[in-house]
Scaffold this motif. Structure first.
Motif, PDB file in Angstrom:
ATOM      1  N   GLY A   1      78.451 -41.077 110.028  1.00 17.88           N
ATOM      2  CA  GLY A   1      79.906 -41.164 110.023  1.00 17.88           C
ATOM      3  C   GLY A   1      80.633 -39.844 109.869  1.00 17.88           C
TER       4      GLY A   1
ATOM      5  N   ILE B   1      80.513 -38.118 115.079  1.00 20.49           N
ATOM      6  CA  ILE B   1      81.271 -37.688 116.258  1.00 20.49           C
ATOM      7  C   ILE B   1      81.434 -36.168 116.237  1.00 20.49           C
ATOM      8  CG2 ILE B   1      82.433 -39.894 116.675  1.00 20.49           C
ATOM      9  CD1 ILE B   1      84.901 -38.831 115.262  1.00 20.49           C
TER      10      ILE B   1
ATOM     11  N   VAL C   1      99.483 -47.813 129.600  1.00 19.22           N
ATOM     12  CA  VAL C   1      99.789 -47.312 128.267  1.00 19.22           C
ATOM     13  C   VAL C   1     100.682 -46.087 128.432  1.00 19.22           C
ATOM     14  CG1 VAL C   1      98.752 -46.009 126.386  1.00 19.22           C
ATOM     15  CG2 VAL C   1      97.780 -48.196 127.055  1.00 19.22           C
ATOM     16  N   ALA C   2     101.639 -45.921 127.526  1.00 15.05           N
ATOM     17  CA  ALA C   2     102.481 -44.715 127.551  1.00 15.05           C
ATOM     18  C   ALA C   2     102.845 -44.355 126.118  1.00 15.05           C
ATOM     19  CB  ALA C   2     103.741 -44.958 128.372  1.00 15.05           C
ATOM     20  N   THR C   3     103.384 -43.157 125.903  1.00 13.29           N
ATOM     21  CA  THR C   3     103.860 -42.787 124.569  1.00 13.29           C
ATOM     22  C   THR C   3     105.184 -43.499 124.302  1.00 13.29           C
ATOM     23  OG1 THR C   3     105.085 -40.906 125.426  1.00 13.29           O
ATOM     24  CG2 THR C   3     102.819 -40.497 124.747  1.00 13.29           C
TER      25      THR C   3
ATOM     26  N   ALA D   1      82.430 -36.452 110.992  1.00 15.61           N
ATOM     27  CA  ALA D   1      83.176 -35.997 112.176  1.00 15.61           C
ATOM     28  C   ALA D   1      83.326 -34.483 112.117  1.00 15.61           C
ATOM     29  CB  ALA D   1      84.563 -36.640 112.193  1.00 15.61           C
TER      30      ALA D   1
ATOM     31  N   LYS E   1      86.510 -45.166 119.013  1.00 15.87           N
ATOM     32  CA  LYS E   1      86.949 -44.289 120.089  1.00 15.87           C
ATOM     33  C   LYS E   1      88.243 -44.778 120.721  1.00 15.87           C
ATOM     34  CE  LYS E   1      85.455 -42.271 124.492  1.00 15.87           C
ATOM     35  NZ  LYS E   1      85.573 -40.838 124.146  1.00 15.87           N
ATOM     36  N   ILE E   2      89.129 -43.820 121.002  1.00 14.59           N
ATOM     37  CA  ILE E   2      90.352 -44.111 121.736  1.00 14.59           C
ATOM     38  C   ILE E   2      90.164 -43.618 123.160  1.00 14.59           C
ATOM     39  CG2 ILE E   2      92.802 -43.529 121.914  1.00 14.59           C
ATOM     40  CD1 ILE E   2      92.699 -43.131 118.819  1.00 14.59           C
ATOM     41  N   ALA E   3      90.323 -44.514 124.117  1.00 14.61           N
ATOM     42  CA  ALA E   3      90.164 -44.116 125.527  1.00 14.61           C
ATOM     43  C   ALA E   3      91.148 -42.994 125.837  1.00 14.61           C
ATOM     44  CB  ALA E   3      90.402 -45.314 126.437  1.00 14.61           C
TER      45      ALA E   3
ATOM     46  N   PHE F   1     102.493 -47.645 121.079  1.00 14.04           N
ATOM     47  CA  PHE F   1     102.215 -47.927 119.670  1.00 14.04           C
ATOM     48  C   PHE F   1     103.006 -46.976 118.805  1.00 14.04           C
ATOM     49  CE2 PHE F   1      99.473 -44.356 118.349  1.00 14.04           C
ATOM     50  CZ  PHE F   1      99.226 -43.790 119.593  1.00 14.04           C
TER      51      PHE F   1
ATOM     52  N   LEU G   1      93.281 -41.522 128.393  1.00 14.28           N
ATOM     53  CA  LEU G   1      93.805 -42.047 129.652  1.00 14.28           C
ATOM     54  C   LEU G   1      94.586 -41.020 130.458  1.00 14.28           C
ATOM     55  CD1 LEU G   1      95.044 -45.420 128.135  1.00 14.28           C
ATOM     56  CD2 LEU G   1      92.866 -44.973 129.255  1.00 14.28           C
TER      57      LEU G   1
ATOM     58  N   TYR H   1      97.133 -47.917 114.645  1.00 13.19           N
ATOM     59  CA  TYR H   1      96.377 -46.900 115.378  1.00 13.19           C
ATOM     60  C   TYR H   1      95.006 -47.453 115.776  1.00 13.19           C
ATOM     61  CZ  TYR H   1      94.995 -42.129 116.696  1.00 13.19           C
ATOM     62  OH  TYR H   1      94.606 -41.012 117.388  1.00 13.19           O
ATOM     63  N   LEU H   2      94.425 -48.188 114.849  1.00  6.25           N
ATOM     64  CA  LEU H   2      93.120 -48.788 115.101  1.00  6.25           C
ATOM     65  C   LEU H   2      93.219 -49.849 116.207  1.00  6.25           C
ATOM     66  CD1 LEU H   2      90.232 -48.738 114.011  1.00  6.25           C
ATOM     67  CD2 LEU H   2      90.917 -50.486 112.363  1.00  6.25           C
TER      68      LEU H   2
ATOM     69  N   ALA I   1      90.098 -43.447 115.956  1.00  8.92           N
ATOM     70  CA  ALA I   1      90.744 -44.041 114.788  1.00  8.92           C
ATOM     71  C   ALA I   1      89.640 -44.373 113.801  1.00  8.92           C
ATOM     72  CB  ALA I   1      91.502 -45.299 115.190  1.00  8.92           C
TER      73      ALA I   1
ATOM     74  N   TRP J   1      84.133 -44.630 113.060  1.00 13.10           N
ATOM     75  CA  TRP J   1      85.021 -44.028 114.044  1.00 13.10           C
ATOM     76  C   TRP J   1      85.132 -44.911 115.288  1.00 13.10           C
ATOM     77  CZ3 TRP J   1      87.924 -40.385 112.216  1.00 13.10           C
ATOM     78  CH2 TRP J   1      87.448 -39.590 111.173  1.00 13.10           C
TER      79      TRP J   1
ATOM     80  N   PHE K   1      92.876 -50.322 129.385  1.00 13.50           N
ATOM     81  CA  PHE K   1      93.706 -49.691 130.416  1.00 13.50           C
ATOM     82  C   PHE K   1      93.047 -48.428 130.967  1.00 13.50           C
ATOM     83  CE2 PHE K   1      96.246 -52.210 127.579  1.00 13.50           C
ATOM     84  CZ  PHE K   1      96.978 -52.989 128.451  1.00 13.50           C
ATOM     85  N   ASP K   2      91.757 -48.278 130.658  1.00 16.46           N
ATOM     86  CA  ASP K   2      91.020 -47.095 131.125  1.00 16.46           C
ATOM     87  C   ASP K   2      90.510 -47.363 132.537  1.00 16.46           C
ATOM     88  OD1 ASP K   2      89.646 -44.775 131.421  1.00 16.46           O
ATOM     89  OD2 ASP K   2      88.238 -45.106 129.776  1.00 16.46           O
TER      90      ASP K   2
ATOM     91  N   TYR L   1      95.484 -49.896 118.502  1.00 19.97           N
ATOM     92  CA  TYR L   1      95.700 -49.167 119.755  1.00 19.97           C
ATOM     93  C   TYR L   1      94.373 -48.644 120.307  1.00 19.97           C
ATOM     94  CZ  TYR L   1      96.520 -45.640 123.165  1.00 19.97           C
ATOM     95  OH  TYR L   1      96.427 -44.918 124.327  1.00 19.97           O
ATOM     96  N   ALA L   2      93.504 -48.168 119.414  1.00 23.07           N
ATOM     97  CA  ALA L   2      92.199 -47.661 119.859  1.00 23.07           C
ATOM     98  C   ALA L   2      91.463 -48.735 120.664  1.00 23.07           C
ATOM     99  CB  ALA L   2      91.358 -47.212 118.666  1.00 23.07           C
TER     100      ALA L   2
ATOM    101  N   SER M   1      93.344 -49.425 124.019  1.00 22.52           N
ATOM    102  CA  SER M   1      93.332 -48.332 125.007  1.00 22.52           C
ATOM    103  C   SER M   1      92.255 -48.537 126.072  1.00 22.52           C
ATOM    104  CB  SER M   1      93.143 -46.971 124.309  1.00 22.52           C
ATOM    105  OG  SER M   1      91.857 -46.861 123.727  1.00 22.52           O
ATOM    106  N   HIS M   2      91.129 -49.088 125.650  1.00 25.06           N
ATOM    107  CA  HIS M   2      90.013 -49.242 126.596  1.00 25.06           C
ATOM    108  C   HIS M   2      90.312 -50.260 127.691  1.00 25.06           C
ATOM    109  CE1 HIS M   2      87.352 -46.628 124.323  1.00 25.06           C
ATOM    110  NE2 HIS M   2      87.962 -47.109 123.265  1.00 25.06           N
TER     111      HIS M   2
ATOM    112  N   ILE N   1      97.105 -39.758 126.474  1.00 26.53           N
ATOM    113  CA  ILE N   1      97.958 -40.644 127.279  1.00 26.53           C
ATOM    114  C   ILE N   1      98.606 -39.817 128.378  1.00 26.53           C
ATOM    115  CG2 ILE N   1     100.024 -42.086 127.256  1.00 26.53           C
ATOM    116  CD1 ILE N   1      99.258 -42.995 124.451  1.00 26.53           C
TER     117      ILE N   1
END
Lengths: 347, 347, 347
Positions: free
Chosen positions: A248, A232, A30-32, A250, C196-198, A43, C200, A82-83, C188, C194, A92-93, A85-86, A89-90, C222
């Motif tokens: 829920g 969270i 993953v990258a920006t 945050a 979670k976003i890993a 994303f 990384l 974004y969701l 997200a 909620w 690639f962890d 991507y969330a 993301s896991h 990231i």
């Protein structure tokens, strides 16, 4: 789920999104958007970064259908980039996974019950009567107090401390330095001398709760301190005894909540907010950064306190005037009366 | 002192209060007035809860003589119900007691001196030259630095860290994550480069001090940082180098005190207060929640800073006007002169 | 360099300063100007303490040439007394040194690489793939996550936690309770839930960085969170994911910096400041105590927010008026128009 690389077709399938582009390409990192290169997934969610899309070097971009036409590379198309991507993301962890079982240097009391697949880290301590569900990861150096119960699939990172009688649901995550169940700050005063009140309650934490590094959650004085499902909490938050936090909600870093205050559901509390004790905060309240809350809030909405930043020289003058605010208001009133009086006078 | 149940007669005797009611009844737990049931002891101190007295299910209530007539169950009568409850609460604290002696996984340097009845937890570390009094409890994972001295009857909960040369009196309690004796933030600046100043002082803590979870107390630069007898500190407080805190002062969570500031005796400092360095705060000063204190306070009394909370939309307008406060004050002054001038003019 | 006593001649030579006085005298300790006695070294930097010079009992004083004439004892003369004291202070630091090598109770993974002269404390844990340079001190109870790299001459005091993939330069110091590399607060929201976003990214820390007790530095979402060379951080600071802090910046205790904010070089940020996310703070910015920063700062200079402290009774009235500030401003404007209108009217 962690593989070296994902083919875009299988990735789209896994994420439940549409793939526009080359079905054979693979992504392995993953990258920006701005920094991505070949083999990278990225994303686009925040419109601010839209200008970077044209020149991205990524192999694939998760984005909204409205952006799909402008995407020069493969697109994973979804209404909620974004969701999605969330979720992605896991995959690639590459966080190193601790070994299964109990580390030889851990100290686990005889009567502790461990579910299947638990990983108990080096030099950790599980005191008498603890009960852990399946697949719980306890990091190195953690101490779990007597009689505490932890549900399935929880993670305690290194050096987390639970006192006795802490109860945690499933799928919770506690970061390093977290302390759950320390005594609430309860003292009676006898002619200047503070007499400690035993803190007899526990802490009950729901499912899917995340607690950030060095956050503290005190045990209740008589009843439990309560953290609802899906709450969270960021780093360095202080939750005093008998606080209740609704489902829920945050809370960002450095916020402190004093004793017996009840926070509603689905609130978003920004960083470094202070909330006094014995208050009720309604559901769906938003508090902006560094607000000081000294009264209950009965209606959803956004609330704030504080002053805007200035150059220090300017600020100093205004801050000094703050002390005259009441007097200024009275002087305005007097001026208004004088003007009005004269307007009505027959001069 | 922890028994399964207390007969009300012996309880009244132990607490030094009068029993009105059934001398044979027993209590085995503590509960709130509203939630208490048979076998429960409770108390009524805050008049707000008076309405719950009539319907309480408790077996006995600690309360003021003025309330005794209205109590439907056995009453333990005292002028100071909260204080008596404080004493009583400890009788019902079933916190698991660690085993006596040194846990086999603890590491204790050869020359450490341990008083009678010490309980040294798993994976704790006592470095060279430490000296502990009688009945000291050191929780799992604690690290006590070299040459530190701890008096009798102290409790260090799990994962507390003392650096070297920390001195603590009797009957003190340190909650998990506390760090005592880390280097103060002392640096000289050499053309943009920060040059560290060795922090050569220690930390000296009196008797009957309680320190909340994740609170930090830095060692002094040359002389010691000093915490007086009977001081109580909540969680996540920062005490910088060479601060002095007077006897009996109470400080709530998330407060920070900068270097060399001296806080008087019997002060009560609310949560998230910030106190600048090199100040003197008089005895018996009260600081309200989130106050920012940038000048010394020479008189007892209550002090505050900050602004009241509003809806964010309203707040934003007012916060912007804060920047014009000085200008507003000048405009009022000008208006007053104009009005006055005209009142005196012969028009 | 730690000797029992220093002869003034060799001390002056070591510090590169001029000695005026008795070349044979020795100093063995450091003390404050007011408290120093025979055998003590002290310094005079702050002119406030100048009056104490005449009566000092010290054997030698580090001071400015302009003060040398008034010094009743031996003088170590320099244009930068505080800076020279900083260097001298380390000569008198008798902090106990841990033994060389790996403590028998430490747990070090097979593939960890340790440089020469490392001292690994009791019950510490070094996970797989860690690489430490020469002369690194790891205190008791530390946990260093997998694949982390630490440069030469670093010190981790007891109970420090690094997650995986933390990279640190040379000569850095981390105080107890520090957590580096915990997950950033990235989630997200899916209809109130909620996700979670890993996280990384990692954390990259430069050379000559000091991090105070219980400070937390989160790993990037990231890309990495970045702490520049020569940055000094006090206790209980929160650095969120993807923050960047420029070279030589100093931050005092209890400050929090939200995600992705970039702080410039050579900034000085006072205690308990809050800085919102996604901001840019220019080089050489100074922020005063407890400022709340919600906008980027593009120019060097000093910035502030907040109000001045008052007696609580007075404050309460003014804080209430804060809510009327915008209205007050409008009323002033109206008054001005009325006055002006009448001045122009032909009455």
């Amino acid at each position: 789920m962690v593989k070296t690389a994902w083919n875009l077709t299988e990735l789209a399938q896994y994420l439940g999104v549409e793939l526009l582009g080359n079905a054979c390409h693979e992504v392995s990192r993953v990258a920006t958007l701005g920094q991505a290169g070949p083999g990278d997934l990225t994303f686009l969610s925040n419109p601010l970064y839209k200008t970077q899309l044209q020149s991205t070097g990524a192999t694939a971009v998760i984005l909204h259908p409205a952006m799909a036409d402008e995407c020069p590379v493969s697109a994973l198309v979804t209404e909620s980039p974004y969701l999605v991507y969330a979720t992605a993301s896991h995959l690639f962890d590459r966080r190193p996974q601790p070994s299964a079982g109990v580390h030889p240097t851990a100290w686990v009391a005889d009567d502790v019950e461990l579910g299947e697949g638990c990983r108990i880290g080096a030099h950790s301590v599980l005191e008498s009567g603890c009960r852990l569900g399946a697949n719980v990861e306890v990091g190195s150096g953690c101490v779990i107090g007597a009689q505490s119960k932890i549900g399935n699939d929880c993670v305690l990172h290194a050096n987390v401390t639970f006192y006795h009688n802490v109860r945690v649901g499933d799928r919770c995550r506690f970061h390093s330095g977290v302390v759950v169940g320390a005594d609430g700050f309860g003292f009676a005063n006898e002619q200047g001398r503070w007499v400690k009140i035993a803190q007899l309650g526990g802490v009950a934490i729901g499912n899917d709760v995340e607690v950030g590094a060095n956050t503290t959650i005190d045990r209740g004085a008589i009843q439990d301190t309560l953290i609802g499902n899906g709450v969270i909490l960021d780093n360095q938050i202080q939750i005093a005894h008998n606080v209740e936090i609704g489902e829920g909600t945050a809370i960002a870093g450095c916020t402190g909540i004093a004793g017996s205050t009840r926070i509603g559901k689905y609130c978003t509390i920004a960083g470094a907010v202070g909330i006094a004790g014995h208050l009720e905060i309604a559901d769906r309240v938003h508090l902006t950064m560094r607000s000081a809350i000294t009264k209950s809030i009965t209606e959803p909405g956004s609330y704030s306190s504080g002053t805007a930043m200035s150059k220090t020289g300017v600020w100093r003058k205004n801050a000094a005037r703050f002390r005259q605010l009441d007097e200024m208001a009275r002087r305005i009133q007097k001026l208004e009366k004088q003007i009005q009086g004269r307007d009505q006078s027959p001069d």
